[in-house]
Design a protein around this motif. Structure first.
Motif, PDB file in Angstrom:
ATOM      1  N   ARG A  62       0.833  -1.203   0.000  1.00 40.79           N
ATOM      2  CA  ARG A  62       0.000   0.000   0.000  1.00 40.79           C
ATOM      3  C   ARG A  62       0.872   1.260   0.000  1.00 40.79           C
ATOM      4  O   ARG A  62       0.549   2.250  -0.670  1.00 40.79           O
ATOM      5  CB  ARG A  62      -0.953  -0.013   1.204  1.00 40.79           C
ATOM      6  CG  ARG A  62      -2.090  -1.007   1.029  1.00 40.79           C
ATOM      7  CD  ARG A  62      -2.767  -1.343   2.350  1.00 40.79           C
ATOM      8  NE  ARG A  62      -3.700  -0.340   2.786  1.00 40.79           N
ATOM      9  CZ  ARG A  62      -4.985  -0.293   2.452  1.00 40.79           C
ATOM     10  NH1 ARG A  62      -5.486  -1.198   1.629  1.00 40.79           N
ATOM     11  NH2 ARG A  62      -5.773   0.639   2.919  1.00 40.79           N
ATOM     12  N   LYS A  86       0.863   4.076  -2.976  1.00 42.57           N
ATOM     13  CA  LYS A  86       0.680   5.508  -2.739  1.00 42.57           C
ATOM     14  C   LYS A  86       1.782   6.319  -3.404  1.00 42.57           C
ATOM     15  O   LYS A  86       1.523   7.355  -4.019  1.00 42.57           O
ATOM     16  CB  LYS A  86       0.652   5.790  -1.231  1.00 42.57           C
ATOM     17  CG  LYS A  86      -0.607   5.334  -0.518  1.00 42.57           C
ATOM     18  CD  LYS A  86      -0.505   5.613   0.978  1.00 42.57           C
ATOM     19  CE  LYS A  86      -1.722   5.099   1.719  1.00 42.57           C
ATOM     20  NZ  LYS A  86      -1.618   5.309   3.192  1.00 42.57           N
ATOM     21  N   THR A 100      -4.144  -1.024  -3.565  1.00 39.24           N
ATOM     22  CA  THR A 100      -4.459   0.272  -4.178  1.00 39.24           C
ATOM     23  C   THR A 100      -5.679   0.939  -3.555  1.00 39.24           C
ATOM     24  O   THR A 100      -6.152   1.958  -4.054  1.00 39.24           O
ATOM     25  CB  THR A 100      -4.701   0.080  -5.680  1.00 39.24           C
ATOM     26  OG1 THR A 100      -5.728  -0.897  -5.872  1.00 39.24           O
ATOM     27  CG2 THR A 100      -3.437  -0.384  -6.395  1.00 39.24           C
ATOM     28  N   ASN A 101      -6.203   0.361  -2.470  1.00 37.90           N
ATOM     29  CA  ASN A 101      -7.413   0.854  -1.791  1.00 37.90           C
ATOM     30  C   ASN A 101      -8.617   0.858  -2.736  1.00 37.90           C
ATOM     31  O   ASN A 101      -9.467   1.748  -2.684  1.00 37.90           O
ATOM     32  CB  ASN A 101      -7.209   2.255  -1.222  1.00 37.90           C
ATOM     33  CG  ASN A 101      -8.014   2.487   0.056  1.00 37.90           C
ATOM     34  OD1 ASN A 101      -8.158   1.597   0.894  1.00 37.90           O
ATOM     35  ND2 ASN A 101      -8.565   3.684   0.212  1.00 37.90           N
ATOM     36  N   TRP A 151      -3.700   4.929  -6.172  1.00 39.73           N
ATOM     37  CA  TRP A 151      -4.476   4.936  -4.930  1.00 39.73           C
ATOM     38  C   TRP A 151      -5.856   5.532  -5.183  1.00 39.73           C
ATOM     39  O   TRP A 151      -5.983   6.551  -5.855  1.00 39.73           O
ATOM     40  CB  TRP A 151      -3.724   5.757  -3.884  1.00 39.73           C
ATOM     41  CG  TRP A 151      -4.260   5.648  -2.492  1.00 39.73           C
ATOM     42  CD1 TRP A 151      -5.001   6.570  -1.821  1.00 39.73           C
ATOM     43  CD2 TRP A 151      -4.075   4.564  -1.581  1.00 39.73           C
ATOM     44  NE1 TRP A 151      -5.303   6.125  -0.549  1.00 39.73           N
ATOM     45  CE2 TRP A 151      -4.751   4.891  -0.378  1.00 39.73           C
ATOM     46  CE3 TRP A 151      -3.430   3.329  -1.670  1.00 39.73           C
ATOM     47  CZ2 TRP A 151      -4.780   4.042   0.720  1.00 39.73           C
ATOM     48  CZ3 TRP A 151      -3.462   2.481  -0.577  1.00 39.73           C
ATOM     49  CH2 TRP A 151      -4.123   2.835   0.598  1.00 39.73           C
TER      50      TRP A 151
END
Length: 426
Positions: free
Chosen positions: A53, A57, A99-100, A62
């Motif tokens: 993650r 970012k 990548t949320n 993201w």
């Protein structure tokens, strides 16, 4: 009509493809090892996830999912995101989370971004967008056919300062996650099914579509019990899980009501359309990787002095899989473009066709890859068995095939009747 991809989106697509191939897929084995065994699988998220993650970012990979009309998103169209989401599907357990852009958080963030109050956005949407917390979407219930949202019976009653929630939910994804903070929950806040059925009035307070609300329930609120994770063909899907939940006199304050009482069906319809499409997008990536695994096996496996790739039947399997995969991709891209042009509510036909066709095509591709591998295909030595279990669920999740097909067929009949009526007037 083929839509255009902006230079900004194309760069993200290229960077994402590199990230998934060089970072996510090579980390899958480590992810499984770090999950551990038994209770360990629910105690923490594997450290590799946070590492990925942070890398995502830094690469600006993201929150890619929010359409460009939302200020909180990355500014891409649904058509552009479809290409990105397919790439994430190649590493289905890691890339969306890294990548949320993982379900059900994506859908929940869209609900809060579109319908949430300023208070709700600050308290829950902001930390979700930052990846600090996780959420669950609590709709499905064991006692009613939940593919029809108007059947939901989990009860919301008013009390001093807010509401009480009582009911049972199951198949609630993310409910076992150690970072879970909230349930976005569909509840019945109006008349019962029996009251509506027995009433001669079917409008206003007796309208079937005005009986539900969506509320935010804190995961640690008194009265919330996660009973157990439900397995899919033996897979527990830790640390997320698909859990059975009981809400027993759970108090929530008035500000936890989303949009307003009786607006639940409206919210859910707005959430499920894009969610169904995202599932199909990711399923394409799963299919593409399964086909690659299948072809590599065919090339490398020799029987009686020749590779499986020299066998006509195997070549036919490969060709049929490619046709199905590319046909599914066109359906998804067409639906994504339709949503960009008309919105999800006016693109139900395109979304439904994708939702029916793509998981079925994916299952056929994965099944043929398993068949080519033989016994290895159904054990943990390849990702194929896990892929099959996950994709098989999609034929039920967010409405089974039959529900979407019935609606498609009904709409075709309506169109034909209208055409015949118009012709008779000439």
């Amino acid at each position: 009509m083929i839509a255009q991809i902006s230079p900004k989106a194309q760069k993200v697509i290229d960077d994402l493809a590199k990230f998934v191939e060089e970072e996510c897929i090579p980390s899958e084995q480590r992810y499984e090892q770090e999950l551990g065994q038994g209770a360990q699988r629910w105690a923490r998220e594997p450290p590799v996830v946070d590492e990925l993650r942070e890398k995502a970012k830094r690469l600006n990979l993201w929150n890619l999912f929010l359409p460009k009309e939302y200020s909180q998103g990355a500014g891409f169209t649904n058509y552009e995101y479809a290409h990105m989401c397919e790439i994430m599907g190649r590493s289905i357990n890691l890339a969306p989370t890294a990548t949320n852009c993982n379900a059900p958080d994506t859908g929940n963030m869209e609900v809060l971004a579109k319908y949430g109050s300023d208070f709700q956005k600050q308290k829950w949407l902001a930390p979700l967008l930052q990846g600090k917390i996780r959420s669950a979407f609590a709709m499905t219930e064991p006692e009613v056919p939940s593919s029809n949202a108007t059947n939901i019976n989990c009860r919301l009653t008013r009390t001093q300062g807010g509401y009480l929630v009582n009911g049972k939910k199951h198949w609630i994804s993310n409910a076992g996650h150690p970072k879970l903070e909230i349930f976005i929950t569909m509840v019945r806040s109006g008349k019962s099914s029996l009251e509506i059925m027995n009433s001669p009035i079917k409008t206003g307070e007796f309208s079937i579509h005005n009986q539900h609300s969506v509320v935010v329930i804190p995961a640690k609120a008194p009265g919330v019990t996660v009973v157990r994770p439900l397995t899919v063909f033996g897979y527990d899907d830790a640390p997320h899980g698909h859990c059975e939940i009981i809400f027993d006199n759970v108090f929530i304050p008035s500000e936890n009501m989303v949009l307003g009482e009786g607006r639940g069906f409206e919210i859910i319809q707005g959430r499920l359309g894009p969610g169904r499409l995202h599932h199909s997008m990711r399923a394409l990536g799963v299919s593409e990787r399964a086909l690659e695994i299948m072809v590599e096996r065919a090339i490398n496996r020799e029987i009686l002095g020749s590779s499986l790739a020299d066998r006509g039947v195997v070549l036919n399997w490969i060709a049929q899989c490619r046709i199905k995969l590319d046909a599914g991709r066109l359906l998804v891209l067409n639906a994504s473009h339709a949503v960009d042009l008309r919105g999800a509510s006016k693109s139900k036909k395109e979304i439904a066709m994708s939702k029916i066709f793509v998981p079925n095509a994916a299952l056929e591709i994965i099944d043929r890859a398993i068949q080519l591998y033989g016994a290895h295909g159904v054990c943990q030595d390849t990702p194929l068995a896990g892929m099959y279990a996950m994709i098989r669920t999609l034929r039920i999740a967010d409405g089974p095939d039959e529900v979407h097909a019935e609606q498609l067929g009904r709409n075709e009949v309506k169109l034909t009747k209208r055409r015949i009526a118009n012709k008779s007037r000439l």
